[in-house]
Enzyme design. Structure first.
Site, mmCIF file in Angstrom:
data_model
loop_
_atom_site.group_PDB
_atom_site.id
_atom_site.type_symbol
_atom_site.label_atom_id
_atom_site.label_comp_id
_atom_site.label_asym_id
_atom_site.label_seq_id
_atom_site.Cartn_x
_atom_site.Cartn_y
_atom_site.Cartn_z
ATOM 1 N N GLU A 53 -4.193 2.100 -1.245
ATOM 2 C CA GLU A 53 -5.138 2.874 -0.431
ATOM 3 C C GLU A 53 -6.029 3.825 -1.228
ATOM 4 O O GLU A 53 -6.111 5.003 -0.914
ATOM 5 C CB GLU A 53 -4.370 3.695 0.610
ATOM 6 C CG GLU A 53 -3.615 2.844 1.592
ATOM 7 C CD GLU A 53 -2.812 3.672 2.585
ATOM 8 O OE1 GLU A 53 -2.858 3.333 3.773
ATOM 9 O OE2 GLU A 53 -2.147 4.644 2.176
HETATM 10 C C1 TNX Z 1 0.684 3.076 4.691
HETATM 11 S S1 TNX Z 1 2.344 1.605 2.695
HETATM 12 C C2 TNX Z 1 0.861 3.733 3.497
HETATM 13 C C3 TNX Z 1 1.528 5.056 3.493
HETATM 14 C C4 TNX Z 1 1.803 5.535 4.883
HETATM 15 C C5 TNX Z 1 2.321 4.412 5.737
HETATM 16 C C6 TNX Z 1 2.715 4.828 7.112
HETATM 17 C C7 TNX Z 1 1.374 2.167 1.796
HETATM 18 C C8 TNX Z 1 1.388 1.524 0.529
HETATM 19 N N1 TNX Z 1 0.609 3.174 2.253
HETATM 20 O O1 TNX Z 1 0.759 5.981 2.766
HETATM 21 O O2 TNX Z 1 2.746 6.563 4.801
HETATM 22 O O3 TNX Z 1 1.333 3.421 5.823
HETATM 23 O O4 TNX Z 1 3.268 3.759 7.829
#
Ligand code: TNX
Length: 497
Positions: free
Chosen positions: A310
């Site tokens: 992300e």
């Molecule tokens: C996605 S999983 C994210 C996290 C969040 C999560 C909540 C991932 C690699 N990134 O930063 O906490 O969703 O479900």
């Protein structure tokens, strides 16, 4: 639980075995006798409903048969068991390091394995068979896992957990034959592991958490205790330092990591994707080197997770350079790199483990990376993100990947998750629980249980052999152990608890 490969139950009278059984081992097998004895004691307590093991032991002390642990060159009966159960004589993985045979007869119990993890798994199976009266029916179990990496990932960054709470999670994971505890130690909201070369990370960012809730962090000594406790139970602790995004806690601690040189303000919300490192700032590379070197040194032999997820405000080239820098530092320590699926955009060393989570994303980069030698760890959010609500009434959890009732966590085939990836490239399955909405260990276990048992069975038991209705019949017995351990869990519908 999880379902073994082959179970044979010859007739015979129950054998007195349990909390009072002496645990006997030679040579290296002695390294696990204390853990095995502790497990048997706790199993006795769970069956008698006692809060401690003492009453279970008192009822049958003296007459209890021994538990013998033996390291062998090959697990007897394994090839036949595979043939009988799966129609083939080999596992997907080599060698069968975690396989075991458990024999219970009038003499007591015998666990045989080629290495210590197999002895631990076999004794966990034995402990689960100890009945209320401190006895076990004669049985022969031959067992081996489907996947080599069976994990639980816990976010301690959004809301922290204390050392003693993490030890509880290690025991829970080991009881379900999970062998990796991945800790998401750093994020925008807090930094949870002391790093000797960069003390401001925890001094300035250890005390913050989501919503202004209390923070906290693990000291170097806490970390050593956790890693040691886990190793003794066959669990590898995988530290994650999330880079090059999800870094606000670091930018708050070290202003030199931001373009204007000013520390970022602390962040207590739950948005993602806004913070980032900068490849061209002179402080960035020394920061990555210091942190990843220290974390690797504190976690001997373990893979190191460098995050990579992300990063929404960086072009592909800068992202690839930063991931590559992090990977170089980890690999220079002789460690395997683990990263979220987005890291497939960076040049990777063969053997790198990529962790799939976001099923909404195109998988072309991932499939190409696997073709170039990456291995795949499966955490598809709509199946194993155990921070998703069970249903619309769940008081805790998020919903971005949908609701995840127990059967969704159970009823899927890991090898078919990503089209274009051959089954042998799948290293395993890992459940994840993120802590945006959890404020305590009880909140975390309420989300994990019973779904973690489902994921553990997906990871351990061969596809085609396990079945939802059968799982649903077996899971209440495991809930008795959670009760005995004082763990909060969710009475999901569809199970006769
Ligand atoms: C996605 S999983 C994210 C996290 C969040 C999560 C909540 C991932 C690699 N990134 O930063 O906490 O969703 O479900």
């Amino acid at each position: 639980m999880p379902l073994p490969l082959v179970v044979d139950a010859p007739t015979g009278t129950p054998v007195p075995l349990g909390a009072g059984s002496p645990v006997v081992a030679d040579g290296r097998a002695q390294e696990v006798t204390a853990v095995v004895a502790d497990r048997l004691a706790r199993a006795g307590a769970a069956r008698t409903g006692a809060g401690t093991s003492s009453s279970a032991r008192a009822s049958s002390e003296g007459e209890q048969r021994p538990v013998r642990l033996r390291l062998v060159d090959a697990v007897p009966g394994l090839a036949e068991a595979l043939e009988r159960s799966l129609g083939r004589d080999h596992l997907g993985q080599e060698p069968a390091r975690e396989a075991y045979r458990l024999v219970v007869d009038a003499d007591g119990a015998l666990v045989e394995a080629v290495d210590l993890p197999g002895l631990l798994h076999g004794s966990a199976t034995l402990a689960s068979l100890v009945a209320r009266d401190g006895a076990v029916h004669p049985v022969v179990v031959v067992d081996a896992p489907q996947y080599a990496w069976r994990g639980l990932s816990v976010d301690v960054a959004r809301h922290p957990l204390a050392l003693d709470e993490l030890l509880v999670l290690v025991d829970l994971a080991a009881d379900l034959r999970l062998n990796h505890l991945h800790l998401h130690l750093t994020d925008d909201q807090g930094w949870r592991l002391e790093v000797p070369s960069r003390p401001a990370l925890t001094e300035r960012s250890g005390g913050t958490a989501v919503d202004g809730d209390p923070g906290g962090f693990l000291t170097v000594a806490d970390w050593a205790s956790l890693v040691g406790h886990a190793a003794a139970r066959g669990v590898t602790v995988v530290p994650e330092v999330d880079l090059p995004g999800h870094v606000n806690a670091a930018l708050h601690a070290y202003g030199e990591l931001t373009p204007d040189g000013e520390p970022a303000p602390a962040y207590t919300g739950i948005e993602v994707g806004f913070s980032r490192l900068h490849a061209d700032l002179p402080a960035t590379r020394p920061f990555l080197e210091d942190v990843l070197r220290d974390v690797a040194a504190m976690t001997p032999g373990a893979p190191v997770h460098v995050g990579g997820d992300e990063v929404l405000t960086m072009d592909r080239d800068e992202y690839a350079r930063l991931v590559r820098t992090a990977a170089d530092v980890v690999e220079a320590q002789g460690r395997t790199v683990v990263a979220w699926q987005e890291a497939a955009k960076a040049p990777l060393t063969p053997g790198t483990v990529l962790q799939l989570w976001d099923e909404r994303e195109d998988t072309a980069d991932l499939v190409a990376a696997v073709r170039d030698g990456a291995r795949l760890l499966l955490s598809p959010a709509s199946r194993v993100y155990l921070d998703m609500k069970y249903d619309a009434t769940s008081p805790l959890g998020l919903e971005w990947a949908g609701h995840v009732p127990l059967e969704r966590s159970y009823d899927w085939d890991p090898s078919a998750t990503v089209p274009g990836v051959p089954p042998e490239a799948v290293v395993g399955v890992e459940a994840a629980v993120w802590s945006e909405t959890t404020r305590s260990l009880a909140d975390v276990t309420w989300l994990l249980l019973p779904r973690l048992a489902a994921v553990a069975e997906v990871a351990w038991s061969a596809q085609g052999r396990r079945e939802l209705a059968d799982f649903t019949r077996r899971v209440p017995a495991v809930a008795r152990r959670w009760d005995a351990a004082g763990l909060r869990w969710h009475r999901t519908p569809g199970v006769r608890w």
